[in-house]
Design an enzyme around this catalytic site. Structure first.
Site, short mmCIF file in Angstrom:
data_model
loop_
_atom_site.label_atom_id
_atom_site.label_comp_id
_atom_site.label_asym_id
_atom_site.label_seq_id
_atom_site.Cartn_x
_atom_site.Cartn_y
_atom_site.Cartn_z
N ARG A 6 0.92 -1.22 0.01
CA ARG A 6 -0.05 0.04 -0.12
C ARG A 6 0.79 1.28 0.03
O ARG A 6 1.54 1.30 0.86
CB ARG A 6 -0.83 -0.20 1.19
CG ARG A 6 -1.57 1.37 1.58
CD ARG A 6 -2.65 1.29 2.54
NE ARG A 6 -3.87 0.51 2.12
CZ ARG A 6 -4.95 0.76 2.43
NH1 ARG A 6 -5.03 1.27 3.63
NH2 ARG A 6 -5.96 0.00 1.90
N HIS A 54 -7.35 1.00 -6.47
CA HIS A 54 -7.54 -0.12 -5.32
C HIS A 54 -8.12 -1.29 -5.73
O HIS A 54 -9.38 -1.64 -5.65
CB HIS A 54 -8.48 0.57 -4.31
CG HIS A 54 -8.33 0.06 -2.78
ND1 HIS A 54 -7.67 -1.04 -2.43
CD2 HIS A 54 -9.15 0.39 -1.77
CE1 HIS A 54 -7.83 -1.40 -1.31
NE2 HIS A 54 -8.64 -0.44 -0.71
N GLN A 66 -10.27 -4.11 -3.47
CA GLN A 66 -11.34 -3.53 -2.89
C GLN A 66 -12.37 -3.83 -3.94
O GLN A 66 -13.71 -4.22 -3.68
CB GLN A 66 -11.33 -2.20 -2.73
CG GLN A 66 -12.50 -1.49 -2.01
CD GLN A 66 -12.92 -1.96 -0.65
OE1 GLN A 66 -12.20 -1.92 0.18
NE2 GLN A 66 -13.97 -2.67 -0.36
N ASP A 112 -17.30 6.99 -1.22
CA ASP A 112 -16.15 6.84 -0.49
C ASP A 112 -15.68 8.30 0.04
O ASP A 112 -16.46 9.31 -0.35
CB ASP A 112 -14.82 6.47 -1.39
CG ASP A 112 -13.45 6.36 -0.78
OD1 ASP A 112 -13.51 5.91 0.35
OD2 ASP A 112 -12.68 6.15 -1.58
N CYS A 150 -16.23 1.65 0.76
CA CYS A 150 -15.02 0.59 1.07
C CYS A 150 -14.55 0.58 2.62
O CYS A 150 -13.98 -0.34 2.97
CB CYS A 150 -13.85 0.98 -0.07
SG CYS A 150 -13.32 2.66 0.03
N ARG A 160 -13.44 -8.87 1.55
CA ARG A 160 -12.02 -8.53 1.43
C ARG A 160 -11.31 -9.81 1.55
O ARG A 160 -10.16 -10.23 1.00
CB ARG A 160 -11.70 -7.30 2.20
CG ARG A 160 -12.19 -6.01 1.81
CD ARG A 160 -11.57 -5.52 0.66
NE ARG A 160 -10.03 -5.42 0.33
CZ ARG A 160 -9.40 -4.33 1.07
NH1 ARG A 160 -9.77 -3.38 1.64
NH2 ARG A 160 -7.98 -4.41 0.95
N1 NVA Z 1 -9.95 6.63 -1.37
C1 NVA Z 1 -9.44 6.40 0.12
C2 NVA Z 1 -9.78 4.67 0.11
C3 NVA Z 1 -9.50 4.14 1.37
C4 NVA Z 1 -9.44 2.90 1.46
C5 NVA Z 1 -8.17 6.45 0.21
O1 NVA Z 1 -7.20 6.33 -0.69
O2 NVA Z 1 -7.75 6.89 1.51
N1 CP Z 2 -11.07 -0.44 2.36
C1 CP Z 2 -9.91 -0.42 2.93
O1 CP Z 2 -8.95 -0.48 2.32
O2 CP Z 2 -9.87 -0.33 4.34
P1 CP Z 2 -8.39 0.10 4.87
O3 CP Z 2 -7.76 1.55 4.72
O4 CP Z 2 -9.07 -0.09 6.53
O5 CP Z 2 -7.32 -1.01 4.64
#
Ligand code: NVA
Ligand code: CP
Length: 307
Positions: free
Chosen positions: A103, A130, A133, A221, A261, A289
């Site tokens: 990540r 992502h 997800q 989101d 998500c 997930r």
């Molecule tokens: N769009 C959000 C998704 C988190 C799972 C982010 O990147 O923070």
């Molecule tokens: N939806 C998602 O990726 O959650 P986290 O940021 O908690 O991993």
């Protein structure tokens, strides 16, 4: 030849549907406590440069249920945080581990990691995509609705990593998608152009009402993603009218499902009553997930190559 999971558009519909098939099987085995140690003795390195609850837990638990081990690594406490080149990290990890989940911020960084690794690399979220997800989201829709490719999907909110990934999904799976974002917060232009070239059925609009009308799947989101915290207030203004609430929900199909998500900012992009309401499949989505990522890891790590 190893295969990575960096972006949905790198995969065909048939390949992704095979992952869903495996996921059905693995979920059933998980629920009945039937052993399915497909990755016995294997190790997944998990690199985090951003926070996580779901991604970390689901990958770690998933590896354990598959008979393997997951290693939590934060960039701040490894030499990556001190500037060790990605291509060196890739080769070092390939010598110790069987797969990498990362990540991070830039998509280019994970592409570089994948290029120099000889073990599969999985995208656990970048600023751009992502994909894990979206696989969990689609699997959840498939569990709740028949003919998932014939449904009308709707994205309301920021043109962020999730929106870009939904556009890729619409392109690969061939379903109808409406994307409603405020002006200036549209999805990535390269992603939009690639989907257009592939003939994807996508409506882009600045009108959430137009997008939500008659939709089967409503999705949103947060308005400020990780790394955009300083823009929170400015974005809250720009996104006025883009909340999924009972009024917007009333415009969608009467059997529609609502997804997010998570984590959510209740009262901003979505109301508490919608999250807790009868159309919400948000917590099944979160659980999936685990099941989908197990199927992804089992698929990729079968391609484990020696170098
Ligand atoms: N769009 C959000 C998704 C988190 C799972 C982010 O990147 O923070
Ligand atoms: N939806 C998602 O990726 O959650 P986290 O940021 O908690 O991993």
């Amino acid at each position: 030849m190893k295969k990575d999971f960096l972006c949905l558009s790198d995969w065909t519909r048939e390949e992704l549907e095979a992952i869903f098939e495996l996921c059905h099987d693995l979920k059933a085995k998980t629920k009945s406590y039937e052993p399915h140690r497909l990755l016995e003795g294997q190790t997944l390195a998990m690199i985090f440069e951003k926070s996580s609850t779901r991604t970390r837990i689901s990958f770690e638990v998933g590896m354990s249920q598959l008979g393997g081990h997951a290693l939590f690594l934060h960039s701040d406490t490894t030499q990556m945080g001190r500037g060790e080149p990605i291509k060196d990290t890739a080769r070092i990890m390939s010598g110790y581990c069987d797969g990498i989940m990362i990540r991070t911020f830039s998509q280019a960084a994970i592409e570089e990691l994948a290029k120099y690794s000889w073990i599969p690399v999985i995208n656990g979220l970048t600023d751009m995509y992502h994909p894990c997800q979206i696989m969990a989201d689609l699997f959840t829709v498939i569990e709740h609705k028949e003919h998932y490719r014939e449904l009308k999907y709707c994205w309301i909110g920021d043109g962020n990593n999730m929106a870009n990934s939904w556009i890729n999904a619409a392109s690969v799976f061939g379903f109808e998608l409406r994307v409603a974002t405020p002006k200036g917060y549209e999805p990535d232009t390269m992603v939009v152009a690639r989907a257009k070239k592939a003939g994807a059925k996508i409506l882009y609009t600045n009108d959430p009402v137009e997008a939500a009308r008659g939709a089967d799947v409503l999705n949103t989101d947060v308005w400020a993603s990780m790394g955009q915290e300083s823009e929170q207030q400015e974005r809250a203004k720009a996104f006025t009218g883009y909340q999924i609430n009972d009024e917007l929900l009333a415009l969608a199909d009467s059997d529609c499902v609502v997804m997010h998500c998570l984590p959510a900012h209740r009262g901003e992009e979505i109301t508490d009553s919608v999250i807790e309401g009868k159309h919400s499949i948000i917590f099944q989505e979160a659980e999936n997930r685990l099941h989908v990522q197990k199927a992804i890891m089992a698929t990729l790590m079968e391609f484990k190559a020696c170098n």
